[in-house]
Design an enzyme around this catalytic site. Sequence first.
Site, PDB file in Angstrom:
ATOM      1  N   GLN A   2       0.825  -1.203   0.000  1.00 23.48           N
ATOM      2  CA  GLN A   2       0.000   0.000   0.000  1.00 23.48           C
ATOM      3  C   GLN A   2       0.866   1.264   0.000  1.00 23.48           C
ATOM      4  O   GLN A   2       1.958   1.267   0.550  1.00 23.48           O
ATOM      5  CB  GLN A   2      -0.894   0.011   1.241  1.00 23.48           C
ATOM      6  CG  GLN A   2      -1.742  -1.224   1.380  1.00 23.48           C
ATOM      7  CD  GLN A   2      -3.164  -1.014   0.904  1.00 23.48           C
ATOM      8  OE1 GLN A   2      -3.710   0.076   1.001  1.00 23.48           O
ATOM      9  NE2 GLN A   2      -3.763  -2.058   0.379  1.00 23.48           N
TER      10      GLN A   2
ATOM     11  N   ASP B 167      -5.964   0.315   2.482  1.00 26.30           N
ATOM     12  CA  ASP B 167      -5.876   0.437   3.941  1.00 26.30           C
ATOM     13  C   ASP B 167      -6.673   1.648   4.405  1.00 26.30           C
ATOM     14  O   ASP B 167      -6.780   2.641   3.697  1.00 26.30           O
ATOM     15  CB  ASP B 167      -4.413   0.621   4.366  1.00 26.30           C
ATOM     16  CG  ASP B 167      -3.669  -0.699   4.416  1.00 26.30           C
ATOM     17  OD1 ASP B 167      -4.213  -1.703   3.928  1.00 26.30           O
ATOM     18  OD2 ASP B 167      -2.541  -0.710   4.945  1.00 26.30           O
TER      19      ASP B 167
ATOM     20  N   ASP C 231      -6.604  -9.590   7.776  1.00 26.71           N
ATOM     21  CA  ASP C 231      -5.419  -9.537   6.919  1.00 26.71           C
ATOM     22  C   ASP C 231      -4.129  -9.919   7.664  1.00 26.71           C
ATOM     23  O   ASP C 231      -3.051  -9.573   7.223  1.00 26.71           O
ATOM     24  CB  ASP C 231      -5.299  -8.111   6.346  1.00 26.71           C
ATOM     25  CG  ASP C 231      -4.350  -8.029   5.157  1.00 26.71           C
ATOM     26  OD1 ASP C 231      -4.214  -9.041   4.445  1.00 26.71           O
ATOM     27  OD2 ASP C 231      -3.751  -6.971   4.940  1.00 26.71           O
TER      28      ASP C 231
ATOM     29  N   GLU D 170       5.000 -10.215  12.855  1.00 25.58           N
ATOM     30  CA  GLU D 170       6.385  -9.897  13.166  1.00 25.58           C
ATOM     31  C   GLU D 170       6.635 -10.101  14.655  1.00 25.58           C
ATOM     32  O   GLU D 170       5.778  -9.751  15.482  1.00 25.58           O
ATOM     33  CB  GLU D 170       6.695  -8.436  12.825  1.00 25.58           C
ATOM     34  CG  GLU D 170       6.871  -8.157  11.347  1.00 25.58           C
ATOM     35  CD  GLU D 170       5.575  -7.794  10.642  1.00 25.58           C
ATOM     36  OE1 GLU D 170       4.528  -7.784  11.317  1.00 25.58           O
ATOM     37  OE2 GLU D 170       5.613  -7.533   9.433  1.00 25.58           O
TER      38      GLU D 170
ATOM     39  N   ASP E 110       0.658  -3.021  11.057  1.00 20.95           N
ATOM     40  CA  ASP E 110      -0.200  -3.159   9.878  1.00 20.95           C
ATOM     41  C   ASP E 110      -1.644  -3.500  10.222  1.00 20.95           C
ATOM     42  O   ASP E 110      -2.107  -4.617  10.025  1.00 20.95           O
ATOM     43  CB  ASP E 110       0.343  -4.268   8.956  1.00 20.95           C
ATOM     44  CG  ASP E 110       1.079  -3.670   7.779  1.00 20.95           C
ATOM     45  OD1 ASP E 110       0.695  -2.568   7.374  1.00 20.95           O
ATOM     46  OD2 ASP E 110       2.019  -4.303   7.291  1.00 20.95           O
TER      47      ASP E 110
END
Length: 426
Positions: free
Chosen positions: A137, A172, A318, A323, A333
Amino acid sequence: MSMNYVFGFFLFLLLLIALNIYFFYTLMPISKKPINFNVPSIKLDLSPSVFKDIYDYLNYLPSQYKSRNQKFQAVQKTLISSFSPAIVQLPDVWPDQSLVASGSSLYPHKNEVAGQILHAMKTSPIALVDNAAKGTQLKLLLLLEGKQKLYFKPKRYELDHVIRGSIVAGFDRHNAEVFAYYLAMTMNLTWIPPSVIRKVNVDKEIVPVATLGLKKTMIRNANAKHCIYGKCFYCKINETVCPDHKGEIEGAAILYLDKPFQFNVYKSPWQRNYHSTKLMEWQKNSDFCKKVQGTLSLKRILDLIDISIFDFLIQNGDRHRYEMYRNKILLLDNGKGLGNPLNDELDILAPLYQCCMLKLSTWRHLELLSGGSLTETIKLLSAFQGVKLATEEHFRAVERRLLKLYATVQYCIGKHGSAKVFKTQW
Ligand SMILES: *[C@@H]1O[C@H](CO)[C@@H](O)[C@H](O)[C@H]1NC(C)=O
Ligand SMILES: *[C@@H]1O[C@H](CO)[C@@H](O)[C@H](O)[C@H]1NC(C)=O
């Protein structure tokens, strides 16, 4: 002669009756066939039966989950003291890197510090702007005076725009990133970078300090305004972000995790299929959690369950990868949240209802948030930065999903007993 006549009439009658019977048995049943014949019933409702069970628990949810928990007051007070505004000396506010991720949170937040960091993210002068080309994005990288870096995810939709179709559809949502930050902090999920709504004047704050690379991805629109299409996997020259009538672009400013952060990235076992309608194993196998338990530690699974709860509340479907830093999952995110306030995709909670376990500390904290306290707190904390983060419909949706979450935990307790569900050492 008369006998022939009677015989003929009799034959005629017989034929009539025969025809009648024929049509009765051939034509009539056509419309009834699906009921009379034992064909396997076609399942129009493709949702797993667990959804029905969870909705049964929702109908009989104990009233305590619909009213406020008095014990939350003290927690809310502490949160307010973290986010309330204070005079800050720019740029000294940026935390010493050695303090970051040192204790029980990614960033220090207590005693007005969270509010100070957000204020600085919102107002510090910008020294340099570049494309942040990593990812799917459009986002920019802002280097602030004082050397702190921010991601800037521009606004693509008005707050009341509803995203329809797939749970991962659309650009987003910049407000979802910021909403997610306050939600996480209210849920005591503190491994998330601070995020705030910021407005940037394109001609005054971007163009004079834009890198050559960024300038190459800017075009002038019909009103001769500088628009940005950026550099990313899905960036297209016809899908620009343009300034409003004040010459500003609004966006989510998200604290950039610079060195010394070294993440490890892992695939989520509960990831969706983005490329075809083929179901993933977790969508077909109700025993899927057993398989996950064979490959991941209990701690990791409990962390993934915490995150599925967070994602369910904002409807972020999503989280295909995650991480980790110092053995903690980071909430990065979150822009795919707040797409459709009328939708509650229950399968985002699959890690919870398939594994039916939860950290006891998570549950204790969730119990504090009932009766409207959760969204009230998000509104209170974000008000210090003066921006509305979502429509009332979205706030109501988060409260409605919270009830469904309580029902899901009740379902698990009903199925396995609370001793099996709640993991006490976390
Ligand atoms: C938040 O989590 C930390 C551990 O990460 C814990 O020490 C603290 O008591 C929790 N706070 C609340 C209000 O639940
Ligand atoms: C931009 O162009 C692409 C084709 O390159 C097309 O698929 C897309 O729908 C266009 N977007 C808009 C907003 O018109």
